[in-house]
Design an enzyme around this catalytic site. Structure first.
Site, PDB file in Angstrom:
ATOM      1  N   ASN A  98      51.940  37.507  26.291  1.00  0.00           N
ATOM      2  CA  ASN A  98      53.306  37.870  26.688  1.00  0.00           C
ATOM      3  C   ASN A  98      53.647  37.299  28.072  1.00  0.00           C
ATOM      4  O   ASN A  98      54.699  36.692  28.260  1.00  0.00           O
ATOM      5  CB  ASN A  98      53.454  39.397  26.701  1.00  0.00           C
ATOM      6  CG  ASN A  98      54.906  39.837  26.733  1.00  0.00           C
ATOM      7  OD1 ASN A  98      55.574  39.867  25.706  1.00  0.00           O
ATOM      8  ND2 ASN A  98      55.402  40.149  27.911  1.00  0.00           N
ATOM      9  N   SER A 123      53.376  40.032  42.428  1.00  0.00           N
ATOM     10  CA  SER A 123      52.988  41.392  42.798  1.00  0.00           C
ATOM     11  C   SER A 123      51.944  41.362  43.900  1.00  0.00           C
ATOM     12  O   SER A 123      51.124  40.428  43.976  1.00  0.00           O
ATOM     13  CB  SER A 123      52.381  42.061  41.553  1.00  0.00           C
ATOM     14  OG  SER A 123      51.699  43.240  41.900  1.00  0.00           O
ATOM     15  N   TYR A 147      46.092  42.215  33.938  1.00  0.00           N
ATOM     16  CA  TYR A 147      47.470  42.161  34.452  1.00  0.00           C
ATOM     17  C   TYR A 147      47.513  41.343  35.743  1.00  0.00           C
ATOM     18  O   TYR A 147      48.339  40.439  35.901  1.00  0.00           O
ATOM     19  CB  TYR A 147      48.017  43.577  34.704  1.00  0.00           C
ATOM     20  CG  TYR A 147      49.327  43.555  35.459  1.00  0.00           C
ATOM     21  CD1 TYR A 147      50.501  43.164  34.822  1.00  0.00           C
ATOM     22  CD2 TYR A 147      49.381  43.869  36.815  1.00  0.00           C
ATOM     23  CE1 TYR A 147      51.702  43.100  35.521  1.00  0.00           C
ATOM     24  CE2 TYR A 147      50.575  43.819  37.518  1.00  0.00           C
ATOM     25  CZ  TYR A 147      51.732  43.429  36.875  1.00  0.00           C
ATOM     26  OH  TYR A 147      52.911  43.357  37.568  1.00  0.00           O
ATOM     27  N   LYS A 151      49.298  37.562  36.637  1.00  0.00           N
ATOM     28  CA  LYS A 151      50.199  37.214  37.747  1.00  0.00           C
ATOM     29  C   LYS A 151      49.644  36.027  38.538  1.00  0.00           C
ATOM     30  O   LYS A 151      50.386  35.116  38.912  1.00  0.00           O
ATOM     31  CB  LYS A 151      50.397  38.417  38.680  1.00  0.00           C
ATOM     32  CG  LYS A 151      51.239  39.529  38.089  1.00  0.00           C
ATOM     33  CD  LYS A 151      52.709  39.145  37.982  1.00  0.00           C
ATOM     34  CE  LYS A 151      53.505  40.182  37.195  1.00  0.00           C
ATOM     35  NZ  LYS A 151      54.800  39.704  36.705  1.00  0.00           N
ATOM     36  N   PHE A 217      44.557  60.924  43.220  1.00  0.00           N
ATOM     37  CA  PHE A 217      43.347  60.149  42.933  1.00  0.00           C
ATOM     38  C   PHE A 217      42.632  59.760  44.226  1.00  0.00           C
ATOM     39  O   PHE A 217      42.797  58.656  44.719  1.00  0.00           O
ATOM     40  CB  PHE A 217      43.687  58.904  42.118  1.00  0.00           C
ATOM     41  CG  PHE A 217      44.304  59.197  40.775  1.00  0.00           C
ATOM     42  CD1 PHE A 217      43.841  60.226  39.969  1.00  0.00           C
ATOM     43  CD2 PHE A 217      45.361  58.412  40.291  1.00  0.00           C
ATOM     44  CE1 PHE A 217      44.408  60.477  38.716  1.00  0.00           C
ATOM     45  CE2 PHE A 217      45.922  58.651  39.053  1.00  0.00           C
ATOM     46  CZ  PHE A 217      45.450  59.695  38.268  1.00  0.00           C
ATOM     47  N   ARG A 230      50.325  53.121  50.506  1.00  0.00           N
ATOM     48  CA  ARG A 230      51.011  51.996  49.881  1.00  0.00           C
ATOM     49  C   ARG A 230      52.315  51.717  50.605  1.00  0.00           C
ATOM     50  O   ARG A 230      52.844  52.568  51.313  1.00  0.00           O
ATOM     51  CB  ARG A 230      51.356  52.335  48.407  1.00  0.00           C
ATOM     52  CG  ARG A 230      50.159  52.533  47.493  1.00  0.00           C
ATOM     53  CD  ARG A 230      49.398  51.234  47.253  1.00  0.00           C
ATOM     54  NE  ARG A 230      48.305  51.429  46.301  1.00  0.00           N
ATOM     55  CZ  ARG A 230      47.086  51.868  46.614  1.00  0.00           C
ATOM     56  NH1 ARG A 230      46.783  52.164  47.869  1.00  0.00           N
ATOM     57  NH2 ARG A 230      46.166  51.992  45.671  1.00  0.00           N
ATOM     58  N   ASP A 294      41.416  51.180  42.286  1.00  0.00           N
ATOM     59  CA  ASP A 294      42.386  51.396  43.373  1.00  0.00           C
ATOM     60  C   ASP A 294      41.835  50.909  44.706  1.00  0.00           C
ATOM     61  O   ASP A 294      40.640  51.052  44.979  1.00  0.00           O
ATOM     62  CB  ASP A 294      42.709  52.890  43.529  1.00  0.00           C
ATOM     63  CG  ASP A 294      43.873  53.323  42.643  1.00  0.00           C
ATOM     64  OD1 ASP A 294      44.435  52.472  41.926  1.00  0.00           O
ATOM     65  OD2 ASP A 294      44.204  54.528  42.674  1.00  0.00           O
TER      66      ASP A 294
END
Ligand code: NAD
Ligand code: WQD
Length: 338
Positions: A98, A123, A147, A151, A217, A230, A294
């Site tokens: 995709n 991103s 993912y 990118k 988390f 973030r 993370d």
């Protein structure tokens, strides 16, 4: 006219409003794999007119050739992609097909139609676990999931396309940090299917009462309060950044790569408090182990975007929470009732 792929999605719908308000005609191409056609009417309520939309797929070469033949497209803003990190680990081929193959098909159609201006959604995930903060565009790149790899691969494809025909293309690779919030009208916003993966939509659903509590988390990161930090950016500031990139590309051929962030870190607990204030509702939370993959902290140096594009984010965390709540407490709630 501008072709907006994925224009019915979260960021694309806010882009549509920004384009309409800038007086810029545009055409949406979306397969509605992660959005609803009804968003188009709500864009129309804000902007005065619903956008023209073609239901279809960026992987459909014949459809793209037809669109470039029928409409006077001068530039493309390419949002269409799958974006769930966990899903990409389970279904890598679907993501590469995709995202990467879709982008290659789009670029082939653009080349054939001699449309060589593209704004691409990259991103901050391409920076992996950054060695230092804030993150500049020349930092090393890496990925930890399909993912993120998709990118990085698309960024490489774009660099190679630019290098093969120097000066012919005008390409912006915009590295978004964490887009959140909603249009101030409350008519469009983020409406994830199923359980939200991202912090802000989860917090919004807890405030609404649809979920009992937020799982935080990790409380043992080397950050100010131990929770992840973030760079949250209001989705309308992000859309304005795309307008600035389009203006820049009109004057400058070649490849532009910039961060779109605020430069301000916000922790999970700060976001929880911000949302409680904006909504007047409690957001109960429980501390949980870290989420695999993370990073502790991630925020932008937004200096290059300001220098080259004359753009900087205007809206603070309070505005992000206020607008997300207006959306959640109104249309988003209705969508889930019906
Ligand atoms: P979204 O899922 O809300 O929007 C993407 C839209 O593209 C959806 O409407 C979907 O139906 C459509 N789409 C997907 N595949 C398609 C295809 N093959 N053909 C036609 N349409 C297709 O996602 P979003 O949050 O608006 O993200 C937009 C872009 O920004 C994506 O490329 C995403 O990877 C990137 N991005 C998003 C974030 C974020 O946190 N939201 C952060 C960084 C980068
Ligand atoms: C933010 C913080 C979590 C949910 C992801 C993608 C990235 C980009 C944006 C597209 C972290 C914490 C979260 C929850 C929590 N997408 N959190 N409880 O991980 O920075 O980025 O979305 O390109 O590629 O990886 O965003 O919103 O998921 O998390 O405590 O239920 O909130 O641990 O510290 P992230 P996020």
């Amino acid at each position: 006219m501008i072709l907006v792929t994925g224009g019915a999605g979260y960021i694309g719908s806010h882009m549509g409003v920004a384009l309409a308000q800038a007086g810029q005609p545009y055409l949406v191409l979306d397969n509605f794999s992660n959005s609803q056609p009804s968003v188009l009417e709500r864009i129309g309520q804000i902007a005065g007119q619903a956008p023209q939309c073609i239901e279809g797929d960026v992987r459909d070469a014949a459809l793209l050739a037809d669109i470039f033949a029928r409409y006077p497209i001068e530039a493309v803003i390419h949002f269409a992609a799958l974006k769930a990190v966990g899903e990409s680990v389970a279904q890598p081929l679907r993501y590469y097909e995709n995202n990467v193959a879709g982008t290659v098909t789009l670029l082939q159609a653009m080349q054939a139609a001699n449309v060589r201006t593209l704004v691409f959604s990259s991103s901050a995930t391409v920076y992996g676990d950054p060695a230092s903060l804030p993150i500049r565009e020349d930092f090393p790149l890496s990925a930890t999931n399909p993912y993120g790899w998709s990118k990085l691969m698309m960024e490489q494809v774009l660099a190679d396309v630019d290098a093969a025909e120097p000066g012919q293309w005008r390409i912006a690779r915009l590295r978004y940090f964490n887009p959140v919030g909603a249009h101030e009208s409350g008519l469009i916003g983020e409406d994830p299917q199923g359980i939200p993966n991202n912090l802000m939509p989860f917090v919004a659903q807890v405030a609404e009462g649809r979920r009992e509590f937020l799982s935080v988390f990790g409380g043992d990161y080397p950050t100010r309060d131990g929770t992840g930090e973030r760079d949250y950016i209001h989705v309308c500031d992000l859309a304005d950044g795309h307008l600035a990139a389009l203006r820049y590309l009109r004057q400058h051929p070649g490849l532009l790569t910039v961060n779109l962030g605020t430069g301000q870190p916000t922790s999970v607990l700060e976001m929880v408090r911000g949302f409680e204030q904006a909504s007047g509702r409690p957001v109960p939370y429980r501390m949980m182990p870290r989420r695999p993959g993370d990073v502790a902290a991630c925020w932008a140096d937004p200096g290059l975007a300001q220098q080259l594009l004359g753009w900087r984010a205007q809206r603070d965390i309070a505005a992000m929470c206020r607008d997300a709540w207006r959306w959640q407490d109104g249309v988003a709630r209705q969508l889930h009732r019906g």
